[in-house]
Design a protein around this motif. Structure first.
Motif, short mmCIF file in Angstrom:
data_model
loop_
_atom_site.label_atom_id
_atom_site.label_comp_id
_atom_site.label_asym_id
_atom_site.label_seq_id
_atom_site.Cartn_x
_atom_site.Cartn_y
_atom_site.Cartn_z
N PRO C 80 0.81 -1.22 0.00
CA PRO C 80 0.00 0.00 0.00
C PRO C 80 0.84 1.27 0.00
CG PRO C 80 -0.12 -1.08 2.13
CD PRO C 80 0.64 -2.00 1.22
N CYS C 83 6.70 0.80 -1.38
CA CYS C 83 8.08 0.98 -0.93
C CYS C 83 9.00 -0.12 -1.42
CB CYS C 83 8.15 1.14 0.58
SG CYS C 83 7.16 0.02 1.50
N ILE C 84 8.49 -1.10 -2.18
CA ILE C 84 9.37 -2.16 -2.67
C ILE C 84 9.59 -1.97 -4.17
CG2 ILE C 84 9.65 -4.65 -2.92
CD1 ILE C 84 7.83 -5.03 -0.61
N TYR C 126 14.19 -1.39 -1.01
CA TYR C 126 13.07 -1.26 -0.09
C TYR C 126 13.24 0.02 0.70
CZ TYR C 126 11.00 -2.18 4.53
OH TYR C 126 10.34 -2.09 5.73
N LEU C 133 4.74 -1.33 7.76
CA LEU C 133 4.88 -2.60 8.48
C LEU C 133 3.57 -3.37 8.56
CD1 LEU C 133 7.14 -1.30 11.35
CD2 LEU C 133 7.83 -2.61 9.38
N CYS C 134 2.81 -3.33 7.44
CA CYS C 134 1.49 -3.93 7.49
C CYS C 134 1.55 -5.42 7.24
CB CYS C 134 0.59 -3.29 6.46
SG CYS C 134 1.18 -3.53 4.79
N CYS C 137 3.02 -7.61 2.06
CA CYS C 137 4.00 -8.23 1.19
C CYS C 137 4.35 -9.63 1.68
CB CYS C 137 5.25 -7.37 1.12
SG CYS C 137 5.89 -6.89 2.73
N PHE C 148 9.69 -10.35 8.55
CA PHE C 148 10.10 -9.17 9.31
C PHE C 148 11.42 -9.49 9.98
CE2 PHE C 148 5.42 -8.25 9.73
CZ PHE C 148 5.45 -7.08 9.01
S1 SF4 Z 1 5.08 -4.31 5.17
FE1 SF4 Z 1 5.43 -4.79 3.06
S2 SF4 Z 1 3.51 -4.32 2.04
FE2 SF4 Z 1 3.43 -3.32 4.01
S3 SF4 Z 1 4.17 -1.28 3.62
FE3 SF4 Z 1 5.94 -2.47 4.26
S4 SF4 Z 1 6.84 -3.21 2.38
FE4 SF4 Z 1 4.78 -2.50 1.88
#
Ligand code: SF4
Ligand code: SF4
Lengths: 388, 323, 204
Positions: C80, C83-84, C126, C133-134, C137, C148
């Motif tokens: 969302p 960032c990747i 990244y 940190l949802c 991904c 993580f």
């Molecule tokens: S945890 Fe993964 S999906 Fe969520 S914002 Fe971070 S990189 Fe993107």
């Protein structure tokens, strides 16, 4: 409580008492905030003072507006969940629940038993951490520096525990449509079982140090009366309305999840003053602990998320849905309109803090500046939630 | 030309006092932060020097290195006069305190009167600071400071007067000499009520919590010193701590037997007693919430003042009957 | 009687509540404090193990420097916060003669094995400063190549430092695991962590 003696010189209906530009005769216009130690963030309040008495006041919002509702319209249902962790940083899990609950209601999704229990456990823990944060910060507003450190002692322990099922310490976004993201393990259950009696043994200390303290009692008793009809007029919920004597709690009034299985009370106080709201929150510690005890005993094994949980590109059916939960600050709810595409058509977030803040202006009229700080604190405001 | 010996003594004492004030302020800041830390179950300053011992010094240096700012529209003369005015009387006050029979900067017959008179000047500095800085918070803080200091001066004086009645002198050295070495020979045993009134009043006089209303952080951001930066603030800060030391020293002289103590009389007893009183002040600060302004005045006018008057009359009556 | 209660006894009770408060803070003054003196001591590993820090790649079973990742882009498209960034590897360059040979062979009806692009990504960058940190991904990776990390001590003095090259990070981890000297001296943090562990070991 001391009130401004010449209140009748302030005329007009409360809503029409706007502030005019320019100097005024005999009174002082004071900007409290957006940077002020006791507005907890960036709330701005315009005060008109005579000496230290408040003639009228006007909260100004919008300094922390982040367009969460608008962001919802461009994100997928899965992608919007992290936003819910950021709406109210003090108590994010009820927001999580409000959103995923709304989506589940819309799509008719059943959540596995274990996930329901994890939701209850984490949310109640979150409620305790939120109330602890409020307790410390409120006493800090009233001038005592030490209690917040003692509150954080407990809060840290809870955060350490909450880290297992959520992965983070502040902005949790661990609920998923159809379940939860992470499981809990035996170590977590053990830690929680150790925490509950420990926390109970600390509560008398809170009473000795703060609640019974005569200085504090004089500062909050009979201050900021908010009678029930006033609460109703402004739509106050949560501890604010319970402090005015109405046992209104979404967990009882419209049970969601599995809250109907637990045996707990809804503490109320009918003093309508800051002390009432204070006592309600302290009593809620005990009720949350009771729910936690029962949930920890009953939790079944099983999956934590439904089979074939929605993928990010999942599309719900068309429709509108409203779902409310009880957050630490009151009725937290989400109104969702879906047009059958990947992202919602409209997300409306009902923040309890917004309604609760609106009581402030009326309650603070005619009081002293120091009382206004006490009233503001007793509403337990989290500014990002008000602005969203 | 012959320089009078008394003048040399005063000059030397003044220099020594300045050093002593600075040292005391540093030590007290360190103690306060350490006590506060331990009360709150954290270590307090720990990183600069062993157990953070030179932290206050570094903080002082940092303050000096900062820019001196004056807000737009402030009254320059008053604005800069205020911090200096808050510091100078305090130096004078230190001069008259008898640390031991030899260690007395300036022995005056009316020492007590002098101290109380000069202590009253402090409120003027607060008023100027709040008024001159063209800031609404400062103004509110100054207004609070004035009414609070003026109000609390009265019970303070009455409590001190009771001791003066009893000992029949205003000379601090003689007041100490009138007391014995053992705790039961101190004035506090005869005048416990006067001591309590005195102690409560000095909390109000020195703006310490729970009576720290002129600078109530959560209400007035920083009260009268909102606009001060760098050493402007530093001087207020030093003066506050120096004031604390003075009032506690006076309490030691009046009620706790000054330099006299069991076994060995001397300045160490004086310092120990003063610092115990200071510790109690700090302890109170980190325990209680702040009172509200009208409550503060009510405590003064409705409780302290009548009690002090009753105490004074009682003392006078007993003195007349038994003397 | 009532007046006495209100004006004499009640104030004494009220004053007593102040003494009780002093007793509480006095008690804690004498107790040990609860702060962990970072960096001389660090918090126990069980607390950092449950912490979800930035995301990291999981190495494949065969080669610890190569991630399991198959460059499917699921993570990059579903994030969302965008960032990747994943870059697929290109197929190796083929010389014209080789190409011609293969074409001839194909014309003869033989089976030709043309080299395919390797599946693992060429670049995996990244941006931690954007990540919420949802976990989207991680949940959507078809080969479970993401997780993580438990790095709670990450610091940066510049926003750009938060944009990480996860492949390089994986290589560093592999090296450290193999016991080879790392390409950088141990940072302050690692030294402090070691010292802290020693200190707590001594204490125990
Ligand atoms: S945890 Fe993964 S999906 Fe969520 S914002 Fe971070 S990189 Fe993107
Ligand atoms: S989803 Fe997994 S396999 Fe696909 S690109 Fe991302 S890390 Fe690689």
């Amino acid at each position: 409580m001391t009130r401004y003696p010449n209140m009748e010189q302030v005329t007009g209906d409360f809503y029409t008492q706007n502030f005019e530009k320019g100097a005024r005769e005999g009174s002082l216009i004071l900007n409290m905030g957006p940077q002020h130690p006791s507005t907890h963030g960036v709330l701005r309040i315009i005060l008109e003072l005579d000496g230290e008495y408040i003639l009228r006041c006007d909260p100004v919002l919008g300094y922390l507006h982040r367009m969460h509702e608008k962001m919802g319209e461009s994100k997928t249902y899965r992608g919007f969940i992290p936003n819910m962790g950021r709406v109210d940083y003090g108590c994010p899990l009820p927001w999580n629940w409000a959103f995923v609950g709304a989506v589940e209601k819309l799509a008719g999704i059943e959540v596995p038993e274990r996930a329901e229990y994890i939701r209850v456990i984490t949310t109640e823990m979150n409620r305790i951490t939120s109330h602890l944060l409020w307790w410390g910060a409120y006493i800090l507003d009233l001038g005592a520096f030490t209690p917040i450190m003692y509150a954080f002692d407990e809060r840290e322990w809870l955060l350490d525990l909450l880290q297992t099922p959520t992965g983070s310490r502040l902005t949790y976004s661990s609920f998923r449509v159809g379940g939860v993201g992470h499981d809990i393990d035996d170590k977590f259950i053990e830690g929680l079982k150790a925490f509950i009696p420990y926390f109970r043994s600390r509560l008398p200390m809170y009473k000795d140090l703060v609640t019974d303290n005569i200085i504090l009692r004089k500062r909050v008793e009979d201050i900021g009366p908010m009678p029930l009809d006033m609460c109703r007029r402004y739509g106050a919920t949560g501890p604010v309305i319970r402090g005015s004597g109405l046992a209104y709690d979404i967990r009882r009034a419209e049970p969601y999840g599995i809250y109907d299985r637990f045996d707990f009370e809804i503490p109320t106080q009918d003093t309508c003053c800051c002390m009432g709201r204070y006592k309600v929150r302290l009593a809620e510690f005990e009720q949350s602990l009771r729910i936690l005890e029962q949930a920890v005993d009953q939790i079944p094994d099983g999956p934590i998320i439904m089979d074939k949980a929605p993928k990010p590109s999942w599309k719900p059916p068309k429709g509108e849905v409203y779902f409310a939960v009880e957050g630490a600050r009151g009725k937290t709810s989400v109104y969702l309109v879906s047009d059958g595409t990947k992202s919602p058509y409209r997300v409306k977030l009902r923040a309890p803090g917004f309604s609760n803040l609106s009581l402030f202006a009326e309650a603070a009229q005619g009081t002293l500046l120091a009382d206004a700080v006490a009233i503001l604190g007793s509403l337990d405001l989290i500014i990002p939630e008000i602005d969203r | 030309m012959k320089i009078p010996i008394e003048l040399i003594r005063i000059v030397v004492a003044l220099v020594a006092v300045m050093a002593w004030v600075g040292l005391n302020a540093l030590l007290l800041v360190y103690c306060e932060r350490k006590y506060a830390g331990h009360i709150q179950r954290r270590p307090g300053p720990f990183e600069v020097g062993p157990h953070g011992i030179i932290q206050p010094l570094i903080d002082g240096l940092k303050l000096m290195a900062k820019q001196l700012l004056m807000p737009d529209g402030a009254d320059a003369i008053l604005f800069w006069l205020a911090p200096i005015l808050s510091m100078i009387p305090v130096l004078l006050l230190f001069l008259c305190i008898p640390y031991s029979p030899l260690l007395t900067g300036w022995e005056v017959n009316l020492g007590l009167l002098l101290i109380l008179a000069f202590a009253g000047l402090n409120v003027l500095a607060l008023l100027l600071a709040g008024w001159g800085s063209n800031n609404k918070w400062g103004l509110l803080g100054a207004a609070r400071a004035v009414s609070q200091s003026v109000a609390y001066e009265i019970p303070l004086l009455l409590a001190v007067l009771a001791i003066a009645f009893q000992t029949g002198t205003l000379n601090l050295t003689e007041i100490v000499n009138g007391q014995g070495s053992w705790p039961w020979q101190w004035n506090i045993i005869v005048q416990p009520l006067a001591f309590l009134i005195y102690f409560t009043s000095i909390l109000g006089e020195t703006n310490r919590a729970p009576f720290d209303l002129p600078e109530a952080e959560s209400e007035l951001t920083a009260g009268f010193h909102t606009e001060y930066s760098s050493m402007g603030f530093g001087l207020f800060f030093m003066a506050e701590y120096a004031n604390m030391v003075v009032v506690c020293s006076v309490a030691t002289v009046l009620f706790l037997g000054g330099w006299k103590g069991p076994f060995f009389d001397g300045w160490w007893w004086f310092l120990a007693k003063t610092y115990v009183l200071l510790f109690v002040m700090i302890w109170l600060r980190w325990t209680y919430p702040r009172v509200r302004f009208d409550q503060l005045l009510n405590i003064n006018w409705k409780w302290l003042l009548p009690l002090a008057v009753a105490n004074l009359l009682g003392t006078a009556f007993l003195m007349k009957v038994f003397a | 009687m009532n007046a006495i209660r209100k004006n004499v006894i009640q104030p004494i009770i009220d004053l007593w509540s102040l003494i009780v408060g002093l007793k509480v803070t006095g008690k804690y003054f004498c107790q040990r404090h609860v702060t962990v003196h970072y960096p001389r001591k660090i918090i126990p590993a069980e607390l950092t193990d449950t912490f979800a820090g930035h995301i990291e790649l999981i190495p494949s079973a065969k080669d610890p420097t190569i991630p399991k990742c198959i460059s499917c882009m699921m993570c990059a498209t579903n994030c969302p916060s965008n960032c990747i960034k994943v870059l697929k590897q290109k197929a190796p360059k083929v010389s014209p003669e080789q190409e011609k040979e293969w074409a001839e062979a194909e014309a003869r009806g033989e089976k030709v094995k043309r080299p395919k692009a390797p599946k693992n990504p060429a670049k995996f960058s990244y941006d931690y400063s954007l990540c919420s940190l949802c976990g989207t991904c991680i949940e959507n990776c078809p080969v479970s190549s993401l997780r993580f990390s438990h790095d709670i001590y990450i610091v940066a003095t510049d926003r750009k430092e938060l944009t990480m090259d996860l492949l390089a990070r994986l290589a560093r981890q592999a090296e450290a695991q193999a016991g080879k000297p790392a390409d950088r001296a141990p940072g302050v943090l690692e030294q402090a962590a070691e010292a802290g562990q020693e200190a707590s070991a001594k204490e125990a």
